[in-house]
Design a protein around this motif. Structure first.
Motif, PDB file in Angstrom:
ATOM      1  N   SER A  43       3.247   5.865   6.979  1.00 12.97           N
ATOM      2  CA  SER A  43       3.976   4.961   8.011  1.00 12.97           C
ATOM      3  C   SER A  43       2.727   3.811   8.498  1.00 12.97           C
ATOM      4  O   SER A  43       3.126   2.903   8.647  1.00 12.97           O
ATOM      5  CB  SER A  43       4.573   5.465   9.246  1.00 12.97           C
ATOM      6  N   LYS A  44       1.599   4.289   8.869  1.00 13.06           N
ATOM      7  CA  LYS A  44       0.674   3.513   9.384  1.00 13.06           C
ATOM      8  C   LYS A  44       0.243   2.390   8.431  1.00 13.06           C
ATOM      9  O   LYS A  44       0.117   1.108   8.727  1.00 13.06           O
ATOM     10  CB  LYS A  44      -0.487   4.230   9.792  1.00 13.06           C
ATOM     11  N   ILE A  45       0.121   2.601   7.015  1.00 10.93           N
ATOM     12  CA  ILE A  45      -0.108   1.877   6.107  1.00 10.93           C
ATOM     13  C   ILE A  45       1.116   0.723   5.991  1.00 10.93           C
ATOM     14  O   ILE A  45       0.768  -0.422   5.960  1.00 10.93           O
ATOM     15  CB  ILE A  45      -0.253   2.568   4.540  1.00 10.93           C
ATOM     16  N   ASN A  46       2.247   1.049   5.992  1.00 10.18           N
ATOM     17  CA  ASN A  46       3.276   0.274   5.767  1.00 10.18           C
ATOM     18  C   ASN A  46       3.641  -0.591   7.049  1.00 10.18           C
ATOM     19  O   ASN A  46       3.943  -1.814   6.898  1.00 10.18           O
ATOM     20  CB  ASN A  46       4.686   1.025   5.724  1.00 10.18           C
ATOM     21  N   VAL A  47       3.142  -0.135   8.291  1.00  9.51           N
ATOM     22  CA  VAL A  47       3.058  -1.029   9.457  1.00  9.51           C
ATOM     23  C   VAL A  47       1.935  -2.082   9.401  1.00  9.51           C
ATOM     24  O   VAL A  47       2.171  -3.236   9.554  1.00  9.51           O
ATOM     25  CB  VAL A  47       2.739  -0.118  10.779  1.00  9.51           C
ATOM     26  N   ALA A  48       0.803  -1.605   8.747  1.00 11.51           N
ATOM     27  CA  ALA A  48      -0.173  -2.808   8.587  1.00 11.51           C
ATOM     28  C   ALA A  48       0.135  -3.964   7.802  1.00 11.51           C
ATOM     29  O   ALA A  48      -0.431  -4.877   7.778  1.00 11.51           O
ATOM     30  CB  ALA A  48      -1.672  -1.961   8.065  1.00 11.51           C
ATOM     31  N   LEU A  49       0.941  -3.402   6.661  1.00 13.22           N
ATOM     32  CA  LEU A  49       1.366  -4.281   5.770  1.00 13.22           C
ATOM     33  C   LEU A  49       2.703  -5.324   6.061  1.00 13.22           C
ATOM     34  O   LEU A  49       3.372  -6.133   5.195  1.00 13.22           O
ATOM     35  CB  LEU A  49       1.409  -3.975   4.324  1.00 13.22           C
ATOM     36  N   GLU A  50       3.264  -5.053   7.139  1.00 14.09           N
ATOM     37  CA  GLU A  50       4.457  -5.692   7.779  1.00 14.09           C
ATOM     38  C   GLU A  50       4.203  -7.068   8.052  1.00 14.09           C
ATOM     39  O   GLU A  50       3.225  -7.657   8.178  1.00 14.09           O
ATOM     40  CB  GLU A  50       4.932  -5.146   9.082  1.00 14.09           C
ATOM     41  N   GLY A  51       5.117  -7.989   7.466  1.00 12.97           N
ATOM     42  CA  GLY A  51       5.049  -9.230   7.594  1.00 12.97           C
ATOM     43  C   GLY A  51       4.813 -10.119   6.659  1.00 12.97           C
ATOM     44  O   GLY A  51       4.831 -11.318   6.528  1.00 12.97           O
ATOM     45  N   PHE A  52       4.027  -9.476   5.349  1.00 12.61           N
ATOM     46  CA  PHE A  52       3.802 -10.114   4.336  1.00 12.61           C
ATOM     47  C   PHE A  52       4.891 -10.497   3.436  1.00 12.61           C
ATOM     48  O   PHE A  52       5.829  -9.432   3.497  1.00 12.61           O
ATOM     49  CB  PHE A  52       2.691  -9.317   3.665  1.00 12.61           C
ATOM     50  N   VAL A  73       3.527  -6.189  -1.677  1.00 14.20           N
ATOM     51  CA  VAL A  73       3.387  -7.544  -0.477  1.00 14.20           C
ATOM     52  C   VAL A  73       2.236  -8.199  -0.914  1.00 14.20           C
ATOM     53  O   VAL A  73       1.097  -7.785  -1.470  1.00 14.20           O
ATOM     54  CB  VAL A  73       3.333  -7.018   0.682  1.00 14.20           C
ATOM     55  N   GLU A  74       2.346  -9.656  -1.277  1.00 11.65           N
ATOM     56  CA  GLU A  74       1.244 -10.612  -1.377  1.00 11.65           C
ATOM     57  C   GLU A  74       0.500 -10.910  -0.074  1.00 11.65           C
ATOM     58  O   GLU A  74       0.949 -11.306   0.813  1.00 11.65           O
ATOM     59  CB  GLU A  74       2.048 -11.907  -2.125  1.00 11.65           C
ATOM     60  N   VAL A  75      -0.946 -10.973  -0.537  1.00 12.50           N
ATOM     61  CA  VAL A  75      -1.922 -11.183   0.431  1.00 12.50           C
ATOM     62  C   VAL A  75      -2.913 -12.113  -0.025  1.00 12.50           C
ATOM     63  O   VAL A  75      -3.047 -12.549  -1.277  1.00 12.50           O
ATOM     64  CB  VAL A  75      -2.598  -9.782   1.029  1.00 12.50           C
ATOM     65  N   THR A  76      -3.598 -12.392   0.858  1.00 12.94           N
ATOM     66  CA  THR A  76      -4.957 -13.222   0.410  1.00 12.94           C
ATOM     67  C   THR A  76      -6.143 -12.351   0.694  1.00 12.94           C
ATOM     68  O   THR A  76      -6.018 -11.416   1.425  1.00 12.94           O
ATOM     69  CB  THR A  76      -4.890 -14.686   1.305  1.00 12.94           C
ATOM     70  N   LYS A 119       3.610   0.858   0.709  1.00 15.29           N
ATOM     71  CA  LYS A 119       3.864  -0.687   0.532  1.00 15.29           C
ATOM     72  C   LYS A 119       2.175  -0.871  -0.316  1.00 15.29           C
ATOM     73  O   LYS A 119       1.205  -0.090   0.267  1.00 15.29           O
ATOM     74  CB  LYS A 119       4.005  -1.432   1.295  1.00 15.29           C
ATOM     75  N   VAL A 120       2.031  -1.757  -0.941  1.00 21.29           N
ATOM     76  CA  VAL A 120       0.654  -1.902  -1.467  1.00 21.29           C
ATOM     77  C   VAL A 120       0.369  -3.515  -1.420  1.00 21.29           C
ATOM     78  O   VAL A 120       1.156  -4.312  -1.730  1.00 21.29           O
ATOM     79  CB  VAL A 120       0.540  -1.500  -3.176  1.00 21.29           C
ATOM     80  N   ALA A 121      -0.645  -3.946  -0.769  1.00 24.59           N
ATOM     81  CA  ALA A 121      -1.319  -5.043  -0.959  1.00 24.59           C
ATOM     82  C   ALA A 121      -1.586  -5.643  -2.282  1.00 24.59           C
ATOM     83  O   ALA A 121      -2.049  -4.895  -3.257  1.00 24.59           O
ATOM     84  CB  ALA A 121      -2.489  -5.141   0.142  1.00 24.59           C
ATOM     85  N   TYR A 122      -1.313  -6.920  -2.455  1.00 23.34           N
ATOM     86  CA  TYR A 122      -1.272  -7.504  -3.978  1.00 23.34           C
ATOM     87  C   TYR A 122      -2.105  -9.033  -3.794  1.00 23.34           C
ATOM     88  O   TYR A 122      -1.421  -9.659  -3.033  1.00 23.34           O
ATOM     89  CB  TYR A 122       0.006  -7.519  -4.828  1.00 23.34           C
TER      90      TYR A 122
END
Length: 214
Positions: A43-52, A73-76, A119-122
């Protein structure tokens, strides 16, 4: 005497009611904490990636017919740099749709991300048409600063991002990474994997998720 007995009974009942109330409040607080994911690394990981935003993965042949959820989720680079500075935990998948090795690995990676419930940052290393090499992505110097120890040197002595490369970061620190698809594909990204080999590749990615979830 009767007044004293009544007073004692009233006092005892008050204490009992107070204890019951405090226990109920404690239980509610514990439940709220669990529901909020305070004790849940996923859950902490998913919260950190919210909004992307969710990226367009339609060009990946390795996902054609895939029945599971697409966890990305797409990130820079700067998004990732900020997450590391904030001591967040996350997994980062770097690739692009025309990379045969990326297509050979991506569905198995998605399987393990879905098993982990995260979720995974991409980062799409060819999102900009001007990016003809993975090292052309914006702020690549910052990427090297954050992940350089996990990168190989190319023929020019430059720390090069070869994809697919997945990075697992726990509380801001890189704890596990893996580059490539199945280890014994013999230079052929289109090699058909056996069921055993597919599970071995999933196990490689599972080890990464375990490193940030335990």
């Amino acid at each position: 005497m009767q007044k004293k007995n009544v007073y004692r009974v009233f006092t005892t009942l008050s204490i009992i009611m107070l204890c019951v109330l405090l226990a109920a409040c404690g239980a509610q607080g514990e439940n709220a904490e669990q529901e909020g994911g305070a004790q849940d690394p996923a859950s902490k990981i998913n919260v950190a990636l919210e909004g992307f935003e969710t990226p367009d993965m339609s060009g990946y042949t390795g996902l054609e017919g895939y029945q599971g959820d697409i966890p990305f989720v797409e990130v820079t680079v700067m998004d990732i740099h900020r997450l590391k500075e904030e001591k967040a935990s996350f997994a980062l998948f770097t690739s692009y749709k025309d990379c045969p090795w990326c297509n050979a690995a991506i569905s198995y990676f998605c399987d393990t991300a879905n098993e982990a419930g995260v979720k995974v940052a991409y980062i799409n290393t060819r999102k900009n048409p001007e990016w003809v090499s993975n090292i052309d992505i914006d702020d690549y110097d910052i990427f090297v600063e954050d992940f350089g120890d996990a990168l190989e040197l190319d023929a020019n002595g430059i720390k090069h991002l070869y994809v697919p490369h997945v990075f697992f970061v726990k509380e801001g620190e890189l704890v596990y990474d893996y580059q490539g698809a199945y280890p014994d594909m013999g230079g052929d990204p289109h090699m058909e994997l056996s069921d055993v080999q597919k599970e071995e590749l999933r196990d490689i990615f599972r080890e990464g998720f375990d490193s940030i979830l335990k």
